[in-house]
Design a protein around this motif. Structure first.
Motif, mmCIF file in Angstrom:
data_model
loop_
_atom_site.group_PDB
_atom_site.id
_atom_site.type_symbol
_atom_site.label_atom_id
_atom_site.label_comp_id
_atom_site.label_asym_id
_atom_site.label_seq_id
_atom_site.Cartn_x
_atom_site.Cartn_y
_atom_site.Cartn_z
ATOM 1 N N PRO A 1 0.837 -1.009 0.021
ATOM 2 C CA PRO A 1 -0.069 -0.115 -0.054
ATOM 3 C C PRO A 1 0.887 1.119 -0.028
ATOM 4 O O PRO A 1 1.918 1.349 0.846
ATOM 5 C CB PRO A 1 -0.765 -0.137 1.249
ATOM 6 C CG PRO A 1 0.008 -0.951 2.013
ATOM 7 C CD PRO A 1 0.846 -1.846 1.428
ATOM 8 N N ALA A 2 0.560 2.285 -0.854
ATOM 9 C CA ALA A 2 1.397 3.169 -0.944
ATOM 10 C C ALA A 2 0.801 4.529 -0.849
ATOM 11 O O ALA A 2 1.432 5.578 -0.383
ATOM 12 C CB ALA A 2 2.213 3.384 -2.400
ATOM 13 N N ILE A 3 -0.335 4.714 -0.935
ATOM 14 C CA ILE A 3 -1.031 6.186 -1.259
ATOM 15 C C ILE A 3 -1.623 6.516 0.051
ATOM 16 O O ILE A 3 -2.216 5.570 0.860
ATOM 17 C CB ILE A 3 -1.841 6.043 -2.672
ATOM 18 C CG1 ILE A 3 -2.239 7.548 -2.859
ATOM 19 C CG2 ILE A 3 -3.022 5.165 -2.517
ATOM 20 C CD1 ILE A 3 -0.932 8.341 -3.254
ATOM 21 N N THR B 1 -4.564 7.798 2.233
ATOM 22 C CA THR B 1 -5.839 7.622 2.320
ATOM 23 C C THR B 1 -6.558 8.897 2.622
ATOM 24 O O THR B 1 -7.787 9.308 2.419
ATOM 25 C CB THR B 1 -6.439 6.529 2.854
ATOM 26 O OG1 THR B 1 -5.655 6.659 4.269
ATOM 27 C CG2 THR B 1 -6.086 5.056 2.558
ATOM 28 N N THR C 1 -4.592 12.396 -7.143
ATOM 29 C CA THR C 1 -5.818 11.705 -6.174
ATOM 30 C C THR C 1 -7.298 11.808 -6.514
ATOM 31 O O THR C 1 -7.962 11.302 -6.481
ATOM 32 C CB THR C 1 -5.597 11.908 -4.705
ATOM 33 O OG1 THR C 1 -4.081 11.923 -4.359
ATOM 34 C CG2 THR C 1 -6.258 10.735 -3.942
ATOM 35 N N GLN D 1 -2.057 4.388 -8.299
ATOM 36 C CA GLN D 1 -0.999 4.846 -7.178
ATOM 37 C C GLN D 1 0.130 5.416 -8.165
ATOM 38 O O GLN D 1 0.723 4.651 -8.830
ATOM 39 C CB GLN D 1 -0.538 3.552 -6.431
ATOM 40 C CG GLN D 1 -1.429 3.011 -5.460
ATOM 41 C CD GLN D 1 -0.693 2.015 -4.774
ATOM 42 O OE1 GLN D 1 0.201 1.581 -4.911
ATOM 43 N NE2 GLN D 1 -1.605 1.238 -3.779
ATOM 44 N N THR E 1 3.609 8.549 -1.372
ATOM 45 C CA THR E 1 3.562 8.226 -2.755
ATOM 46 C C THR E 1 4.422 7.045 -2.710
ATOM 47 O O THR E 1 5.503 6.731 -1.936
ATOM 48 C CB THR E 1 4.085 9.057 -3.651
ATOM 49 O OG1 THR E 1 5.464 9.552 -3.535
ATOM 50 C CG2 THR E 1 3.366 10.454 -3.670
ATOM 51 N N ARG F 1 7.538 0.083 -1.505
ATOM 52 C CA ARG F 1 6.898 1.254 -2.291
ATOM 53 C C ARG F 1 7.723 1.723 -3.560
ATOM 54 O O ARG F 1 7.612 2.976 -3.772
ATOM 55 C CB ARG F 1 6.683 2.494 -1.182
ATOM 56 C CG ARG F 1 5.439 2.550 -0.399
ATOM 57 C CD ARG F 1 5.879 3.342 0.956
ATOM 58 N NE ARG F 1 5.676 4.703 0.402
ATOM 59 C CZ ARG F 1 5.840 5.820 1.598
ATOM 60 N NH1 ARG F 1 6.103 5.485 2.576
ATOM 61 N NH2 ARG F 1 5.962 6.874 1.227
ATOM 62 N N LYS G 1 -4.241 -4.128 -9.785
ATOM 63 C CA LYS G 1 -3.619 -3.119 -9.200
ATOM 64 C C LYS G 1 -3.109 -1.973 -10.168
ATOM 65 O O LYS G 1 -2.351 -2.590 -11.021
ATOM 66 C CB LYS G 1 -2.341 -3.618 -8.301
ATOM 67 C CG LYS G 1 -1.920 -2.701 -7.387
ATOM 68 C CD LYS G 1 -0.971 -3.307 -6.434
ATOM 69 C CE LYS G 1 -0.753 -2.316 -5.332
ATOM 70 N NZ LYS G 1 -1.351 -2.460 -4.095
ATOM 71 N N MET H 1 -1.002 1.296 -11.211
ATOM 72 C CA MET H 1 0.261 2.252 -10.721
ATOM 73 C C MET H 1 0.613 2.884 -11.794
ATOM 74 O O MET H 1 0.253 2.620 -13.002
ATOM 75 C CB MET H 1 1.281 1.307 -10.106
ATOM 76 C CG MET H 1 1.972 0.284 -10.975
ATOM 77 S SD MET H 1 3.075 -0.827 -10.030
ATOM 78 C CE MET H 1 4.481 0.521 -10.068
#
Ligand SMILES: *Cc1c(COP(=O)(O)O)cnc(C)c1O
Length: 410
Positions: free
Chosen positions: A4-6, A8, A57, A64, A86, A108, A271, A273
């Motif tokens: 998970p990178a972004i 929320t 976003t 992502q 990020t 990440r 996913k 990206m």
């Protein structure tokens, strides 16, 4: 797997500073330094970085961003991006080291260089960077030897219809006829190909290129399934985005194509990206240069400034075709003023080195300026200082960066 990178959390969009606020900030830097002969300097506005991420976003919440470090590796900028959550696209051991040193976890990072030195592959394995790209059998062999557990994205060459200033297809990406043999080679080597990546070209202008590229990716997903490979689940749409009004156009082209070709999207574990460089790096940086010399020839005013083509402006001619340059007159004694309303004439601006190609602007309207006045260049973050060198002893690496926070500039 990509972790998970972004962010929320939804923050209130930072307001971009007006050009006047930035100029006021630059005036204050010049006055505070009180140096007799001050070199060029950058201003990095962290508020702009935050508002760009909000824009991303808002427009592409399902994608992502993994910021492409090569575009501008300024430490304060990278630190801000890391704090915002990020991901990062790194192309070398040194770039990975830089990002890890900021406390970013290796999940990440995408090691998005299709041809890596063996020692860098070994390093990625050691530090746990477990996602990389490839487009050749040779690279698969290297990965098999040094990092066999690494998840792989197959970089594909996509139709070059983006009208981009810089295209990547001659060097990067599997050709359509190479896709089956490459997938079979990965399968035979028991390597995990988890998805596809592409790059439509840097500073693209025709965003239907995303549609063709996403279709090519879908075809590759299907080919892999037909060959009996595990279901692919990562789509990396690369870079090519610009900030400003064109971004919403690009984002909607991406969304239309995703809906068309990957209609079930994230619900089936897909996913998404991207690897934007220019989108995040360009606007936050402003470059201030001062005038070293002047000559009038055939009624054209010619100026020399203290940064140029070997420094931050190596791409200015073809990469920054909408150059925005604000002149500031310097009267000394706390008196650096804008030149608003002054009459201008077509002028030439040279960089400081003895290379005749070191010409920054031609036929550019400027007021009558003197030595020690300033020229301020806006939107100067993308592929500028990161490409500069120390030719003739003018050291790009020594250009300082002053930090601004547009939330706080007043
Ligand atoms: C340079 C590069 C990027 C960034 O491209 P921008 O056009 O600056 O967004 C992304 N991915 C890869 C693999 C690159 O080489």
């Amino acid at each position: 797997m990509v972790g998970p990178a972004i962010v929320t959390e939804k923050r209130v969009a930072a307001t971009s500073p007006s050009k006047d606020e930035l100029i006021a900030f630059i005036q204050s830097v010049i006055l505070n330094e009180q140096q007799e002969e001050m070199g060029p300097f950058y201003v990095l506005d962290l508020g702009v970085v935050r508002s760009l991420l909000d824009t991303w976003t808002f427009n592409l919440p399902m994608v992502q961003p993994f910021y492409a470090v090569k575009c501008n590796p300024d430490p304060a900028f990278l630190k801000e991006m890391a704090a915002l959550g990020t991901g990062f696209d790194c192309a070398s051991r040194a770039e990975i080291q830089t990002i890890l040193s900021l406390g970013v976890s290796p999940d990440r990072i995408v090691f998005a260089n299709t041809c890596k030195p063996e020692s860098h592959v070994k390093y990625a394995a050691k530090v746990g960077v477990n996602l990389t790209t490839f487009d050749s059998v040779c690279e698969l062999e290297k990965i098999k030897k040094w990092h066999p557990k690494c998840a792989l994205l197959m970089r594909i060459k996509v139709p070059e219809t983006s009208g981009a200033a810089f295209l990547f297809g001659s060097k990067f990406g599997a050709l359509p006829e190479e896709i089956v043999p490459l997938l079979q080679a990965a399968q035979a080597a028991e390597l995990k190909v988890v998805g596809v990546s592409f790059h439509i070209g840097s500073r693209a202008i025709n965003y239907h290129a995303f549609e063709e590229a996403i279709l090519a990716a879908k075809t590759t997903f299907e080919t892999a399934a037909q060959l009996g490979l595990p279901k692919m689940h990562i789509l990396n749409i690369g870079g090519g985005f610009t900030s400003g009004p064109k971004f919403t156009e690009a984002a909607s082209a991406v969304k239309v194509a995703l809906k068309k070709y990957f209609p079930t999207g994230p619900t089936t574990g897909l996913k998404l990206m991207a690897e934007p460089g220019r989108f995040f790096a360009n606007e936050p940086f402003t470059l201030a240069t001062s005038i070293l010399g002047k000559r009038i020839r055939n009624e054209i005013k010619e100026y020399w400034i203290n940064d140029g083509m070997s420094g931050s402006m190596n791409y200015l001619k073809y990469d920054h075709d909408d150059v925005i340059c604000t002149p500031l007159a310097n009267f000394g004694n706390n008196d650096v003023i804008t030149c608003k309303g002054l009459e201008t004439s077509d002028s030439t601006v040279f960089g400081p080195t003895c290379d005749p190609a070191d010409t920054v602007l031609e036929v550019y309207p400027l007021p009558d300026l003197q030595v020690n006045d300033w020229l301020v260049f806006h939107n100067m973050g993308a592929y500028t200082s990161s490409r500069g060198n120390d030719f003739n002893g003018f050291k790009t690496s020594a250009i300082p960066t002053y930090l601004a926070n547009s939330d706080k500039i007043s």
